[in-house]
Design an enzyme around this catalytic site. Structure first.
Site, PDB file in Angstrom:
ATOM      1  N   GLY A 117       0.842  -1.188   0.000  1.00 33.55           N
ATOM      2  CA  GLY A 117       0.000   0.000   0.000  1.00 33.55           C
ATOM      3  C   GLY A 117       0.875   1.236   0.000  1.00 33.55           C
TER       4      GLY A 117
ATOM      5  N   ILE B 275       2.412   2.875   2.443  1.00 38.11           N
ATOM      6  CA  ILE B 275       3.642   2.758   3.227  1.00 38.11           C
ATOM      7  C   ILE B 275       4.588   1.752   2.602  1.00 38.11           C
ATOM      8  CG2 ILE B 275       4.594   2.146   5.490  1.00 38.11           C
ATOM      9  CD1 ILE B 275       1.906   3.159   6.690  1.00 38.11           C
TER      10      ILE B 275
ATOM     11  N   THR C 280       5.607  -2.570  11.662  1.00 40.55           N
ATOM     12  CA  THR C 280       5.143  -1.245  12.084  1.00 40.55           C
ATOM     13  C   THR C 280       3.657  -1.076  11.778  1.00 40.55           C
ATOM     14  OG1 THR C 280       5.843  -0.317   9.942  1.00 40.55           O
ATOM     15  CG2 THR C 280       7.389  -0.131  11.783  1.00 40.55           C
ATOM     16  N   SER C 281       2.947  -2.186  11.543  1.00 39.71           N
ATOM     17  CA  SER C 281       1.532  -2.094  11.178  1.00 39.71           C
ATOM     18  C   SER C 281       0.650  -2.177  12.423  1.00 39.71           C
ATOM     19  CB  SER C 281       1.175  -3.167  10.150  1.00 39.71           C
ATOM     20  OG  SER C 281       1.557  -4.455  10.607  1.00 39.71           O
ATOM     21  N   ARG C 282       0.326  -3.379  12.851  1.00 42.84           N
ATOM     22  CA  ARG C 282      -0.446  -3.604  14.073  1.00 42.84           C
ATOM     23  C   ARG C 282       0.134  -4.814  14.801  1.00 42.84           C
ATOM     24  NH1 ARG C 282      -1.883   0.768  13.549  1.00 42.84           N
ATOM     25  NH2 ARG C 282      -3.984   1.636  13.342  1.00 42.84           N
TER      26      ARG C 282
ATOM     27  N   GLU D 158      -0.763  -3.168  24.071  1.00 35.26           N
ATOM     28  CA  GLU D 158       0.029  -1.960  24.257  1.00 35.26           C
ATOM     29  C   GLU D 158      -0.456  -1.199  25.479  1.00 35.26           C
ATOM     30  OE1 GLU D 158       0.051   0.275  20.598  1.00 35.26           O
ATOM     31  OE2 GLU D 158       1.034  -1.329  19.486  1.00 35.26           O
TER      32      GLU D 158
ATOM     33  N   HIS E 203       5.190   2.474  19.641  1.00 35.06           N
ATOM     34  CA  HIS E 203       4.184   2.928  18.671  1.00 35.06           C
ATOM     35  C   HIS E 203       4.408   4.395  18.300  1.00 35.06           C
ATOM     36  CE1 HIS E 203      -0.091   1.742  17.206  1.00 35.06           C
ATOM     37  NE2 HIS E 203       0.462   2.596  16.368  1.00 35.06           N
TER      38      HIS E 203
ATOM     39  N   ALA F  77       5.621   5.393  15.173  1.00 41.43           N
ATOM     40  CA  ALA F  77       5.867   5.485  13.732  1.00 41.43           C
ATOM     41  C   ALA F  77       5.501   6.844  13.153  1.00 41.43           C
ATOM     42  CB  ALA F  77       5.113   4.381  13.002  1.00 41.43           C
TER      43      ALA F  77
END
Length: 325
Positions: A155, A157, A236-238, A267, A286, A288
């Site tokens: 996508g 990113i 770095t997504s979920r 988290e 988190h 990013a």
């Protein structure tokens, strides 16, 4: 009479001032997010809610907010919100896409470089007084240049990651549910239809897919088993995209070389989580999108979504546009 708005965390002052010009605003000022119980109380008579990923916006919360017209999420993702329920109730939901794309790609590549060349581990080595001499076998890492990068999810990113990889003369592979032939032509990336093939081929693997029922624990025991023992894994997504116990075992046992993650299954991660005992692991909290410029832009975008919803207009960035059709 001004509409009422609750903002669940302190954000950029200009964005708050923009909202305050047209609405009666209450801002949660604590560093920690409001509890679910507090949130239920705060939304009782609001017309708009500016939320964060840490805020669960479900059926019960919407029941508690009968006047709610718009939910503006300060994030690209919105898995914290029951979109189906919001749509049923005619509540527009907004997010902040695009603005954090390059900033997120920056930190994904920073993690890739840090764990490949053991930068954080080397820093600890120096601070602990362990640096005694230059040695030909001390803190050996993995080369980034001319290595093979596998991107899961091409996508916005993922494309930016591919662009950065070109500067290191990396061979870039990608796997996605939809093939992007234009990106292949422009960036020279190669489509891999089978995820397992990408996992077994790549030296570096970076995940950039949304959290959906089908992507929960997308990477687990069997996927780590396919990776090279020299592989570097980046997420770095979920957090729930990865089976965290499987990640720990893969790192502990040497099934993969190292990992860098900006997200965790829960988290914040527990201070006694075994991942924190590993030297070949870098975890950031988190962050990013955490640059001054990007977080300001996100706040302004979230404010614009919120105000459009209060005016009864289509949100500039609406995830359920069918509400207005």
């Amino acid at each position: 009479m001004k509409p009422k708005v609750f903002v669940s965390r302190l954000i950029d002052r200009d964005a708050l001032d923009m909202i305050a010009e047209v609405a009666e605003i209450e801002v949660w000022g604590d560093e920690l997010p409001p509890s679910y119980e507090v949130l239920l109380e705060k939304v009782k008579d609001v017309d708009g809610l500016l939320s964060l990923l840490s805020d669960r916006v479900d059926t019960t919360l919407m029941d508690a907010a009968p006047k709610l017209k718009v939910i503006s999420n300060l994030a690209v993702g919105y898995d914290n919100i029951d979109i189906t329920e919001a749509t049923k109730r005619g509540i527009q939901v907004g997010n902040t896409p695009g603005v954090l794309t390059e900033t997120t790609a920056d930190i994904a590549f920073a993690l890739l470089m840090a764990v490949a060349r053991r930068v954080v581990e080397a820093d600890r080595h120096v601070r602990k007084g362990q640096w005694k001499t230059w040695g030909p076998m001390i803190l050996l890492g993995q080369d980034i240049h001319h290595a093979t990068l596998g991107i899961i999810g091409l996508g916005r990113i993922g494309i930016e990651i591919a662009k950065r990889a070109r500067g290191f003369n990396m061979n870039v592979l990608y796997h996605d549910v939809v093939r992007n032939e234009e990106a292949e032509r422009q960036l020279g990336v190669k489509y891999i239809s089978e995820l397992n093939e990408l996992l077994s081929t790549a030296d570096f693997i970076s995940v950039h897919v949304p959290l959906l029922p089908g992507t929960h624990h997308l990477i687990g025991v069997s996927e780590f088993a396919l990776m090279k023992p020299t592989a570097v894994f980046i997420n770095t997504s979920r957090g729930p995209m990865v089976d965290q116990k499987a990640l720990y075992e893969a790192l502990r046992s040497g099934k993969i070389f190292a990992a860098g993650i900006d997200v965790t299954e829960v988290e914040p991660i527990s201070t006694d989580d075994p991942l924190l005992t590993l030297e070949n692991m870098v975890i950031t909290p988190h962050i990013a999108s955490a640059s001054v410029h990007t977080r300001r832009n996100m706040a302004m975008m979230a404010a614009e979504n919120l105000l459009a919803g209060l005016r009864g207009e289509v949100l500039p960035n609406c995830v359920n546009p069918e509400v207005t059709q």
